[in-house]
Scaffold this motif. Structure first.
Motif, PDB file in Angstrom:
ATOM      1  N   ALA A 291       0.828  -1.213   0.000  1.00 41.22           N
ATOM      2  CA  ALA A 291       0.000   0.000   0.000  1.00 41.22           C
ATOM      3  C   ALA A 291       0.861   1.261   0.000  1.00 41.22           C
ATOM      4  O   ALA A 291       0.544   2.241  -0.689  1.00 41.22           O
ATOM      5  CB  ALA A 291      -0.929  -0.006   1.209  1.00 41.22           C
ATOM      6  N   GLN A 292       1.958   1.243   0.767  1.00 42.69           N
ATOM      7  CA  GLN A 292       2.809   2.433   0.837  1.00 42.69           C
ATOM      8  C   GLN A 292       3.666   2.606  -0.412  1.00 42.69           C
ATOM      9  O   GLN A 292       3.894   3.733  -0.858  1.00 42.69           O
ATOM     10  CB  GLN A 292       3.702   2.361   2.075  1.00 42.69           C
ATOM     11  CG  GLN A 292       2.938   2.483   3.390  1.00 42.69           C
ATOM     12  CD  GLN A 292       3.844   2.378   4.607  1.00 42.69           C
ATOM     13  OE1 GLN A 292       4.539   3.323   4.964  1.00 42.69           O
ATOM     14  NE2 GLN A 292       3.839   1.221   5.257  1.00 42.69           N
ATOM     15  N   THR A 293       4.117   1.492  -0.994  1.00 40.13           N
ATOM     16  CA  THR A 293       5.019   1.571  -2.144  1.00 40.13           C
ATOM     17  C   THR A 293       4.259   1.704  -3.461  1.00 40.13           C
ATOM     18  O   THR A 293       4.547   2.589  -4.274  1.00 40.13           O
ATOM     19  CB  THR A 293       5.922   0.321  -2.207  1.00 40.13           C
ATOM     20  OG1 THR A 293       6.606   0.166  -0.971  1.00 40.13           O
ATOM     21  CG2 THR A 293       6.929   0.442  -3.339  1.00 40.13           C
ATOM     22  N   ALA A 294       3.274   0.835  -3.686  1.00 38.41           N
ATOM     23  CA  ALA A 294       2.568   0.807  -4.970  1.00 38.41           C
ATOM     24  C   ALA A 294       1.395   1.785  -5.027  1.00 38.41           C
ATOM     25  O   ALA A 294       1.115   2.363  -6.085  1.00 38.41           O
ATOM     26  CB  ALA A 294       2.071  -0.609  -5.256  1.00 38.41           C
ATOM     27  N   SER A 417      12.161  -9.038  -2.538  1.00 41.00           N
ATOM     28  CA  SER A 417      13.566  -8.679  -2.818  1.00 41.00           C
ATOM     29  C   SER A 417      14.094  -9.436  -4.034  1.00 41.00           C
ATOM     30  O   SER A 417      14.793  -8.867  -4.880  1.00 41.00           O
ATOM     31  CB  SER A 417      14.437  -8.994  -1.605  1.00 41.00           C
ATOM     32  OG  SER A 417      14.027  -8.262  -0.474  1.00 41.00           O
ATOM     33  N   ALA A 418      13.748 -10.730  -4.134  1.00 40.67           N
ATOM     34  CA  ALA A 418      14.207 -11.545  -5.259  1.00 40.67           C
ATOM     35  C   ALA A 418      13.607 -11.072  -6.573  1.00 40.67           C
ATOM     36  O   ALA A 418      14.240 -11.210  -7.633  1.00 40.67           O
ATOM     37  CB  ALA A 418      13.858 -13.007  -5.011  1.00 40.67           C
ATOM     38  N   THR A 422      15.483 -10.424 -10.153  1.00 38.69           N
ATOM     39  CA  THR A 422      15.082 -11.077 -11.401  1.00 38.69           C
ATOM     40  C   THR A 422      14.807 -10.059 -12.498  1.00 38.69           C
ATOM     41  O   THR A 422      15.214 -10.244 -13.665  1.00 38.69           O
ATOM     42  CB  THR A 422      13.823 -11.934 -11.166  1.00 38.69           C
ATOM     43  OG1 THR A 422      14.085 -12.880 -10.136  1.00 38.69           O
ATOM     44  CG2 THR A 422      13.431 -12.668 -12.437  1.00 38.69           C
ATOM     45  N   SER A 423      14.123  -8.977 -12.144  1.00 38.34           N
ATOM     46  CA  SER A 423      13.735  -7.982 -13.155  1.00 38.34           C
ATOM     47  C   SER A 423      14.902  -7.103 -13.570  1.00 38.34           C
ATOM     48  O   SER A 423      14.953  -6.614 -14.705  1.00 38.34           O
ATOM     49  CB  SER A 423      12.602  -7.100 -12.613  1.00 38.34           C
ATOM     50  OG  SER A 423      13.074  -6.271 -11.563  1.00 38.34           O
ATOM     51  N   GLY A 424      15.836  -6.892 -12.638  1.00 37.80           N
ATOM     52  CA  GLY A 424      16.955  -5.995 -12.936  1.00 37.80           C
ATOM     53  C   GLY A 424      16.548  -4.547 -12.990  1.00 37.80           C
ATOM     54  O   GLY A 424      17.322  -3.677 -13.404  1.00 37.80           O
ATOM     55  N   SER A 425      15.322  -4.250 -12.558  1.00 37.14           N
ATOM     56  CA  SER A 425      14.805  -2.888 -12.599  1.00 37.14           C
ATOM     57  C   SER A 425      15.015  -2.193 -11.256  1.00 37.14           C
ATOM     58  O   SER A 425      15.026  -2.825 -10.203  1.00 37.14           O
ATOM     59  CB  SER A 425      13.312  -2.914 -12.942  1.00 37.14           C
ATOM     60  OG  SER A 425      12.731  -1.627 -12.768  1.00 37.14           O
ATOM     61  N   ASN A 426      15.174  -0.874 -11.305  1.00 31.22           N
ATOM     62  CA  ASN A 426      15.282  -0.084 -10.081  1.00 31.22           C
ATOM     63  C   ASN A 426      13.949   0.543  -9.697  1.00 31.22           C
ATOM     64  O   ASN A 426      13.881   1.333  -8.752  1.00 31.22           O
ATOM     65  CB  ASN A 426      16.335   1.025 -10.263  1.00 31.22           C
ATOM     66  CG  ASN A 426      17.739   0.463 -10.383  1.00 31.22           C
ATOM     67  OD1 ASN A 426      18.076  -0.509  -9.713  1.00 31.22           O
ATOM     68  ND2 ASN A 426      18.558   1.084 -11.231  1.00 31.22           N
ATOM     69  N   VAL A 429       8.157   0.348  -7.426  1.00 35.31           N
ATOM     70  CA  VAL A 429       6.724   0.062  -7.584  1.00 35.31           C
ATOM     71  C   VAL A 429       6.522  -1.205  -8.403  1.00 35.31           C
ATOM     72  O   VAL A 429       5.778  -2.123  -8.012  1.00 35.31           O
ATOM     73  CB  VAL A 429       5.983   1.250  -8.238  1.00 35.31           C
ATOM     74  CG1 VAL A 429       4.520   0.880  -8.514  1.00 35.31           C
ATOM     75  CG2 VAL A 429       6.056   2.485  -7.353  1.00 35.31           C
ATOM     76  N   VAL A 430       7.200  -1.298  -9.546  1.00 31.91           N
ATOM     77  CA  VAL A 430       7.090  -2.473 -10.418  1.00 31.91           C
ATOM     78  C   VAL A 430       7.576  -3.721  -9.693  1.00 31.91           C
ATOM     79  O   VAL A 430       6.937  -4.782  -9.740  1.00 31.91           O
ATOM     80  CB  VAL A 430       7.895  -2.259 -11.717  1.00 31.91           C
ATOM     81  CG1 VAL A 430       7.932  -3.548 -12.544  1.00 31.91           C
ATOM     82  CG2 VAL A 430       7.291  -1.120 -12.537  1.00 31.91           C
ATOM     83  N   ASN A 431       8.696  -3.608  -8.995  1.00 29.57           N
ATOM     84  CA  ASN A 431       9.261  -4.758  -8.284  1.00 29.57           C
ATOM     85  C   ASN A 431       8.353  -5.222  -7.146  1.00 29.57           C
ATOM     86  O   ASN A 431       8.197  -6.423  -6.912  1.00 29.57           O
ATOM     87  CB  ASN A 431      10.642  -4.400  -7.726  1.00 29.57           C
ATOM     88  CG  ASN A 431      11.679  -4.215  -8.824  1.00 29.57           C
ATOM     89  OD1 ASN A 431      11.551  -4.772  -9.903  1.00 29.57           O
ATOM     90  ND2 ASN A 431      12.699  -3.422  -8.549  1.00 29.57           N
ATOM     91  N   THR A 432       7.761  -4.267  -6.449  1.00 27.26           N
ATOM     92  CA  THR A 432       6.865  -4.619  -5.345  1.00 27.26           C
ATOM     93  C   THR A 432       5.619  -5.323  -5.855  1.00 27.26           C
ATOM     94  O   THR A 432       5.185  -6.333  -5.286  1.00 27.26           O
ATOM     95  CB  THR A 432       6.460  -3.356  -4.548  1.00 27.26           C
ATOM     96  OG1 THR A 432       7.626  -2.735  -4.013  1.00 27.26           O
ATOM     97  CG2 THR A 432       5.506  -3.716  -3.410  1.00 27.26           C
ATOM     98  N   ILE A 433       5.037  -4.820  -6.950  1.00 30.46           N
ATOM     99  CA  ILE A 433       3.845  -5.454  -7.533  1.00 30.46           C
ATOM    100  C   ILE A 433       4.180  -6.854  -8.021  1.00 30.46           C
ATOM    101  O   ILE A 433       3.431  -7.815  -7.783  1.00 30.46           O
ATOM    102  CB  ILE A 433       3.284  -4.594  -8.691  1.00 30.46           C
ATOM    103  CG1 ILE A 433       2.729  -3.281  -8.144  1.00 30.46           C
ATOM    104  CG2 ILE A 433       2.191  -5.355  -9.443  1.00 30.46           C
ATOM    105  CD1 ILE A 433       2.294  -2.302  -9.223  1.00 30.46           C
ATOM    106  N   SER A 434       5.327  -6.998  -8.687  1.00 32.54           N
ATOM    107  CA  SER A 434       5.746  -8.308  -9.210  1.00 32.54           C
ATOM    108  C   SER A 434       5.990  -9.307  -8.076  1.00 32.54           C
ATOM    109  O   SER A 434       5.512 -10.448  -8.125  1.00 32.54           O
ATOM    110  CB  SER A 434       7.013  -8.138 -10.048  1.00 32.54           C
ATOM    111  OG  SER A 434       7.509  -9.388 -10.467  1.00 32.54           O
TER     112      SER A 434
END
Length: 465
Positions: A291-294, A417-418, A422-426, A429-434
């Protein structure tokens, strides 16, 4: 009236139960303060997370000793010791000038919670008549299931309005009141430990195993789930578990009588109990972060979105206990299995389009399911053993319930965190949703397994009861 519960017994359960509630409330309250603590105490997020991971780990280890402690010491002595540690720990945390002092205070509180939670259930199993067991176990389940969900709300509001130190200020008067109530109401004598010696090696072994499992998943968060480091530590962990199992089968000393796990119904009820708490604590950690990140909500909003489900779920706990007393375990447990599966599945389906309102509504469904099954799994597990073995069952369930929270937090955070690795993205928001979507897949699979275990027990062992 043999089926009545005296006021004294009610007050004793109330005092110990609220002491346990206080410890768990503070634990989850601290989760939403981590961003603040990293700045104020000048430490990394990985370091700050030990306030939760270390607390849960020590609580689990302490709970592993309570089968012996409950036989060795009178309930009142255990309560006085636990309440004193909780009070001293709260004062230390409130005044902590740096992270090590804050961590020391939290570890004192971990010991208090590790003693008070099994003591609460021990008082119920020893002093509540069988006809009321489901109801009171349901109420106790509310205590340890409501606190994790209320924690983010309490911590988020206090941290936003004042500071994280006031989280501890707020509970000090409550601990003092509970200390007085417990002194006046708690009675009972220990069973005694004649012929039983304390198994220090088992405590050390369990501490190593629990720590190693958490460390193994940390490797996945740092290096990825396919890394050689993660795979190597899986192998090492399995070897250590096998060595511990061999030692426990050969030793004449006794920390917990693990032979009770040979009872198939108890074993499966423990699986349900563990899994439900894994889901419960895991979501109370993941959803506020999501909720806080995305969704860019503040800490108070992220905490408050869990409140409706927490409150309604709390009401359902005693009702589920009443159903258990009147109808047996299958009805409340099947309701639980269906609702947690539906809730987890909805989180998975909606993972990329979740809103504040949808999270609140889906969490409400899942929390009702959780409370229908949590206390009932414990009640039905306790009925599989008699006499002194009840303290072993109590200690085992309490220990695994606590470790489920630690492992749930650890595994679900590691997955997020993993996902970044895997995504290699910084893009956080995208990483948290994934990562959160993978978390929901894990929780959905676990929910289906819980439902399957419930149906298996019914048709295999309890259909004709």
């Amino acid at each position: 009236m043999k089926d009545t519960v005296s006021t004294r017994v009610k007050l004793s359960i109330f005092a110990v139960g609220l002491l346990s509630f206080t410890g768990i409330l503070i634990e989850t309250s601290m989760n939403v303060t981590f961003p603040t603590l990293t700045k104020e105490l000048n430490v990394s997020l990985g370091t700050v997370q030990w306030l939760t991971t270390g607390y849960l780990l020590l609580t689990t280890i302490v709970m592993s000793t309570t089968a012996y402690i409950l036989k060795k010491f009178d309930p009142l002595k255990i309560f006085i010791f636990a309440a004193s540690l909780c009070l001293i720990g709260s004062i230390i945390c409130m005044m902590a000038p740096n992270f090590p002092v804050l961590m020391a205070g939290r570890l004192l509180q971990a010991i208090a919670t590790g003693l008070s939670t099994p003591l609460m259930f021990n008082l119920i199993f020893e002093e509540v008549p069988p006809a009321k067991l489901g109801l009171y176990t349901g109420l106790a389940g509310v205590v340890i299931s409501l606190a994790p969900a209320l924690g983010p709300t309490y911590g988020g509001i206090i941290n936003r309005m004042w500071s994280w130190r006031e989280i501890f200020v707020g509970v000090i008067p409550l601990i003092i009141v509970l200390f007085i109530i417990g002194q006046l109401s708690i009675r009972g004598k220990a069973f005694g430990t004649k012929g039983i010696s304390f198994d220090y090696f088992s405590v050390i072994g369990l501490a190593i195993i629990f720590s190693m499992i958490l460390f193994t998943f940390d490797q996945a968060g740092t290096h990825g789930f396919t890394s050689s480091q993660f795979l190597l530590w899986i192998v090492v962990s399995i070897v250590v578990v096998l060595i511990f199992a061999w030692y426990n089968s050969q030793s004449k000393r006794q920390l917990i009588d693990f032979s009770i796990l040979k009872l198939p119904v108890l074993r499966l009820r423990l699986f349900s109990y563990f899994s439900l708490q894994f889901i419960n604590i895991g979501l109370s950690f993941v959803l506020p972060i999501f909720a806080q990140t995305a969704l860019h909500l503040n800490s108070a909003e992220a905490g408050l979105m869990l409140l409706p489900g927490s409150l309604l779920g709390a009401v359902m706990g005693p009702f589920a206990g009443y159903l258990y007393d009147k109808k047996g375990p299958t009805l409340p447990l099947v309701i639980s299995g269906i609702l947690i599966t539906v809730g987890s599945g909805l989180f998975l389906i909606k993972s990329e389009s979740l809103t504040l309102m949808s999270i609140t509504l889906i969490y409400l469904i899942l929390r009702i399911g959780f409370n229908f099954g949590f206390g009932t799994s414990l009640s039905d597990g306790s009925r599989q053993v008699q006499g002194a073995k009840k303290s072993d069952q109590n200690s085992l369930f309490s220990m695994m319930q606590q470790y489920a929270g630690s492992l749930g937090t650890n595994v679900l955070s590691v997955v997020i965190s993993a996902a970044a690795l895997t995504s290699g993205s910084n893009n956080s928001v995208v990483n948290t949703i994934s990562g959160t979507k993978v978390d929901f897949i894990i929780l959905t699979i676990l929910s289906v397994l819980v439902l399957g275990s419930i149906l298996y027990v019914h048709f295999k062992y309890q259909k004709n009861e």
